[in-house]
Design a protein around this motif. Structure first.
Motif, PDB file in Angstrom:
ATOM      1  N   LEU A 158     -37.100 -14.946  11.869  1.00  0.00           N
ATOM      2  CA  LEU A 158     -37.338 -13.693  11.345  1.00  0.00           C
ATOM      3  C   LEU A 158     -39.148 -13.643  11.387  1.00  0.00           C
ATOM      4  O   LEU A 158     -39.923 -14.138  10.555  1.00  0.00           O
ATOM      5  N   GLY A 159     -39.678 -13.123  12.512  1.00  0.00           N
ATOM      6  CA  GLY A 159     -40.956 -12.810  12.500  1.00  0.00           C
ATOM      7  C   GLY A 159     -41.430 -11.705  11.878  1.00  0.00           C
ATOM      8  O   GLY A 159     -40.498 -10.869  11.356  1.00  0.00           O
ATOM      9  N   GLY A 160     -42.843 -11.617  11.499  1.00  0.00           N
ATOM     10  CA  GLY A 160     -43.159 -10.390  10.706  1.00  0.00           C
ATOM     11  C   GLY A 160     -44.474 -10.353  10.954  1.00  0.00           C
ATOM     12  O   GLY A 160     -45.406 -11.333  11.196  1.00  0.00           O
ATOM     13  N   GLY A 161     -45.147  -9.129  10.648  1.00  0.00           N
ATOM     14  CA  GLY A 161     -46.463  -8.713  10.643  1.00  0.00           C
ATOM     15  C   GLY A 161     -46.558  -7.636   9.268  1.00  0.00           C
ATOM     16  O   GLY A 161     -45.849  -6.888   9.055  1.00  0.00           O
ATOM     17  N   ILE A 162     -47.732  -7.903   8.455  1.00  0.00           N
ATOM     18  CA  ILE A 162     -48.033  -6.949   7.407  1.00  0.00           C
ATOM     19  C   ILE A 162     -49.281  -6.183   7.666  1.00  0.00           C
ATOM     20  O   ILE A 162     -50.307  -6.869   8.079  1.00  0.00           O
ATOM     21  N   ILE A 163     -49.199  -4.765   7.917  1.00  0.00           N
ATOM     22  CA  ILE A 163     -50.270  -3.981   8.051  1.00  0.00           C
ATOM     23  C   ILE A 163     -50.865  -3.395   6.735  1.00  0.00           C
ATOM     24  O   ILE A 163     -50.013  -2.749   6.047  1.00  0.00           O
ATOM     25  N   ILE A 164     -52.035  -3.582   6.399  1.00  0.00           N
ATOM     26  CA  ILE A 164     -52.620  -2.913   5.350  1.00  0.00           C
ATOM     27  C   ILE A 164     -54.065  -2.312   5.851  1.00  0.00           C
ATOM     28  O   ILE A 164     -54.907  -2.724   6.247  1.00  0.00           O
ATOM     29  N   ASN A 165     -54.078  -0.838   5.418  1.00  0.00           N
ATOM     30  CA  ASN A 165     -55.202  -0.199   5.679  1.00  0.00           C
ATOM     31  C   ASN A 165     -55.547  -0.235   7.467  1.00  0.00           C
ATOM     32  O   ASN A 165     -56.783  -0.739   7.694  1.00  0.00           O
ATOM     33  N   LYS A 166     -54.386  -0.247   8.272  1.00  0.00           N
ATOM     34  CA  LYS A 166     -54.428  -0.379   9.601  1.00  0.00           C
ATOM     35  C   LYS A 166     -54.876  -1.560  10.144  1.00  0.00           C
ATOM     36  O   LYS A 166     -55.558  -1.727  11.161  1.00  0.00           O
ATOM     37  N   LYS A 167     -54.942  -2.871   9.408  1.00  0.00           N
ATOM     38  CA  LYS A 167     -55.306  -3.996   9.854  1.00  0.00           C
ATOM     39  C   LYS A 167     -53.981  -5.011   9.585  1.00  0.00           C
ATOM     40  O   LYS A 167     -53.577  -4.779   8.427  1.00  0.00           O
ATOM     41  N   ILE A 168     -54.090  -6.123  10.352  1.00  0.00           N
ATOM     42  CA  ILE A 168     -53.021  -7.003  10.095  1.00  0.00           C
ATOM     43  C   ILE A 168     -53.447  -8.056   9.037  1.00  0.00           C
ATOM     44  O   ILE A 168     -54.720  -8.561   9.182  1.00  0.00           O
ATOM     45  N   TYR A 169     -52.742  -7.944   8.107  1.00  0.00           N
ATOM     46  CA  TYR A 169     -53.438  -9.158   6.858  1.00  0.00           C
ATOM     47  C   TYR A 169     -52.667 -10.512   7.392  1.00  0.00           C
ATOM     48  O   TYR A 169     -51.552 -10.788   7.680  1.00  0.00           O
ATOM     49  N   LYS A 170     -53.597 -11.475   7.365  1.00  0.00           N
ATOM     50  CA  LYS A 170     -53.290 -12.899   7.825  1.00  0.00           C
ATOM     51  C   LYS A 170     -53.183 -13.594   6.645  1.00  0.00           C
ATOM     52  O   LYS A 170     -52.558 -14.832   6.897  1.00  0.00           O
ATOM     53  N   GLY A 171     -53.984 -13.211   5.597  1.00  0.00           N
ATOM     54  CA  GLY A 171     -53.583 -14.282   4.513  1.00  0.00           C
ATOM     55  C   GLY A 171     -54.688 -15.383   4.576  1.00  0.00           C
ATOM     56  O   GLY A 171     -55.663 -15.545   5.331  1.00  0.00           O
ATOM     57  N   SER A 172     -54.626 -16.207   3.587  1.00  0.00           N
ATOM     58  CA  SER A 172     -55.808 -17.360   3.195  1.00  0.00           C
ATOM     59  C   SER A 172     -55.459 -18.777   4.365  1.00  0.00           C
ATOM     60  O   SER A 172     -56.355 -19.061   4.510  1.00  0.00           O
ATOM     61  N   SER A 197     -34.229 -17.820   4.475  1.00  0.00           N
ATOM     62  CA  SER A 197     -33.849 -16.769   4.784  1.00  0.00           C
ATOM     63  C   SER A 197     -33.386 -16.646   6.500  1.00  0.00           C
ATOM     64  O   SER A 197     -32.630 -16.012   6.957  1.00  0.00           O
ATOM     65  N   VAL A 198     -34.104 -17.475   7.156  1.00  0.00           N
ATOM     66  CA  VAL A 198     -33.928 -17.513   8.528  1.00  0.00           C
ATOM     67  C   VAL A 198     -32.474 -18.243   8.839  1.00  0.00           C
ATOM     68  O   VAL A 198     -31.756 -17.630   9.701  1.00  0.00           O
ATOM     69  N   ALA A 199     -31.909 -18.719   8.119  1.00  0.00           N
ATOM     70  CA  ALA A 199     -30.646 -19.597   8.277  1.00  0.00           C
ATOM     71  C   ALA A 199     -29.523 -18.709   7.991  1.00  0.00           C
ATOM     72  O   ALA A 199     -28.316 -18.847   8.575  1.00  0.00           O
ATOM     73  N   SER A 200     -29.640 -17.298   7.255  1.00  0.00           N
ATOM     74  CA  SER A 200     -28.667 -16.528   6.882  1.00  0.00           C
ATOM     75  C   SER A 200     -28.918 -15.082   7.579  1.00  0.00           C
ATOM     76  O   SER A 200     -28.201 -14.279   7.720  1.00  0.00           O
ATOM     77  N   LEU A 201     -30.366 -14.657   7.852  1.00  0.00           N
ATOM     78  CA  LEU A 201     -30.498 -13.513   8.263  1.00  0.00           C
ATOM     79  C   LEU A 201     -31.094 -13.159   9.767  1.00  0.00           C
ATOM     80  O   LEU A 201     -30.878 -11.979  10.362  1.00  0.00           O
ATOM     81  N   SER A 202     -31.248 -14.229  10.250  1.00  0.00           N
ATOM     82  CA  SER A 202     -31.788 -14.068  11.709  1.00  0.00           C
ATOM     83  C   SER A 202     -30.600 -13.706  12.751  1.00  0.00           C
ATOM     84  O   SER A 202     -29.421 -13.997  12.514  1.00  0.00           O
ATOM     85  N   THR A 203     -30.769 -13.143  13.826  1.00  0.00           N
ATOM     86  CA  THR A 203     -29.709 -12.644  14.865  1.00  0.00           C
ATOM     87  C   THR A 203     -29.036 -14.077  15.390  1.00  0.00           C
ATOM     88  O   THR A 203     -27.965 -14.117  15.516  1.00  0.00           O
ATOM     89  N   THR A 204     -29.809 -15.122  15.639  1.00  0.00           N
ATOM     90  CA  THR A 204     -29.515 -16.267  16.157  1.00  0.00           C
ATOM     91  C   THR A 204     -28.325 -16.920  15.183  1.00  0.00           C
ATOM     92  O   THR A 204     -27.393 -17.435  15.476  1.00  0.00           O
ATOM     93  N   ALA A 205     -28.600 -17.008  14.004  1.00  0.00           N
ATOM     94  CA  ALA A 205     -27.975 -17.446  12.821  1.00  0.00           C
ATOM     95  C   ALA A 205     -26.617 -16.805  12.676  1.00  0.00           C
ATOM     96  O   ALA A 205     -25.620 -17.532  12.495  1.00  0.00           O
ATOM     97  N   ILE A 206     -26.661 -15.441  12.770  1.00  0.00           N
ATOM     98  CA  ILE A 206     -25.250 -14.884  12.604  1.00  0.00           C
ATOM     99  C   ILE A 206     -24.488 -15.314  14.078  1.00  0.00           C
ATOM    100  O   ILE A 206     -23.321 -15.330  13.847  1.00  0.00           O
ATOM    101  N   CYS A 207     -25.138 -15.145  15.008  1.00  0.00           N
ATOM    102  CA  CYS A 207     -24.248 -15.542  16.411  1.00  0.00           C
ATOM    103  C   CYS A 207     -23.650 -16.959  16.100  1.00  0.00           C
ATOM    104  O   CYS A 207     -22.766 -17.219  16.687  1.00  0.00           O
ATOM    105  N   PHE A 208     -24.544 -17.812  15.530  1.00  0.00           N
ATOM    106  CA  PHE A 208     -24.057 -19.145  15.389  1.00  0.00           C
ATOM    107  C   PHE A 208     -23.094 -19.424  14.409  1.00  0.00           C
ATOM    108  O   PHE A 208     -21.914 -19.975  14.579  1.00  0.00           O
TER     109      PHE A 208
END
Length: 320
Positions: A158-172, A197-208
């Motif tokens: 489950l990859g992800g990216g968070i955009i805040i004010n047109k910038k990628i929020y990377k965190g501390s 969450s990856v174990a139940s929501l990723s495409t690969t987990a569902i296929c598995f």
């Protein structure tokens, strides 16, 4: 100068070659080399083979093999190129370091030093795959018309990216958007892979899960799973319906960031049956108690991360 953008995933490496005008010359996938059996829940897979009935699924690739694969590809170009590489895990892009393992392991490699030895590499850039996808979708997919957004890429993880004010929020600690590592059931106090969450929501987990439920000796992929859903195969249909409900609830949690849109990426997002079902489940949420949000597929679908690397190479996106 041509640009080659690589998106390293758990199943393959996606490649897009762009010309001097940023038009696509070639788009393809290359198989991983050096694939190895890796640990499951911290134990060797060999200890679990009886449980999994011989299913050959839990695989990983040493980072050096990914780099060698990419170098071999570049060597066939016959001319100098600029290179962008997106990779799963927490990435320190400025220092060319991958800080955590995923499907890609043994990540403590000198990436910059490796490519300095490649005569055809003019420049190289790296970034986390989810963040790269968010950059690509914001710049080229949404044409810079979104200010705040959350991108969830469904695939091996489950990859992800968070955009805040047109910038990628990377965190501390550079780990924002690592949705794979969120807890699926907050009332389960065991800290294990099964409760991520990856174990139940990723495409690969569902296929598995489908493979285990049907007793098959072959693990299907997302495309094959959606074909079964569209054929109304009972086990796939039941799994799919539950998956959509769980994903809708997961997106409701992400809506706390109050984005313009929640964008769904990964190859499965290009499937209209999938997106229609997910939107329908979102519409059926009880918004008397939840924050209303919009969900849509990434316009760039599974190409978003490669386009994100193009944006970094071309300085279409610049970090503060």
């Amino acid at each position: 100068m041509k640009k080659i953008c690589f998106d390293i995933g758990g199943s393959c490496i996606k490649v897009i070659v762009f010309d001097e005008n940023n038009q696509i010359i070639l788009k393809e996938k290359i198989d991983h080399i050096g694939v190895m059996e890796v640990r499951l829940d911290g134990q060797e897979l060999s200890e679990h083979k009886e449980k999994f009935k011989g299913v050959d699924m839990i695989k990983g690739i040493p980072l050096i093999k990914c780099l060698e694969n990419i170098a071999n590809y570049i060597s066939k170009m016959g001319e100098k190129v600029k290179v962008g590489i997106s990779v799963p895990g927490v990435v320190d892009a400025k220092n060319y370091k991958i800080l955590t393992q995923s499907a890609i392991f043994n990540v403590d490699e000198d990436i910059l030093g490796f490519f300095a030895k490649q005569k055809l590499v003019d420049q190289v850039f790296i970034e986390n795959d989810g963040k790269a996808a968010a950059i690509g979708e914001m710049i080229y997919g949404q044409k810079n018309k979104i200010t705040n957004a959350v991108l969830l890429a469904l695939g091996s993880g489950l990859g992800g990216g968070i955009i805040i004010n047109k910038k990628i929020y990377k965190g501390s600690h550079l780990s924002s958007g690592e949705f794979s590592k969120t807890i699926a059931n907050i009332n389960d106090y065991e800290s294990s892979y099964a409760n991520l969450s990856v174990a139940s929501l990723s495409t690969t987990a569902i296929c598995f899960r489908y493979t285990m439920m049907t007793g098959s000796d072959k693990v299907i992929n997302g495309h094959e799973f959606m074909q079964l859903v569209e054929q109304k195969e009972p086990t796939a249909t039941a799994l799919f319906e539950n998956w959509m409900k769980s994903l809708a609830n997961f997106l409701a949690n992400l809506s706390i960031l109050d984005p313009d849109k929640i964008l769904i990426g990964g190859g499965i997002s290009a499937n209209q049956t999938f997106m229609n079902a997910l939107k329908n489940e979102v519409d059926n949420l009880d918004f008397r108690m939840l924050i209303k949000f919009n969900v849509e597929a990434c316009k760039l679908s599974n190409d978003a991360a490669c386009y994100g690397m193009l944006a970094l190479i071309e300085k279409e996106y610049i970090e503060d």
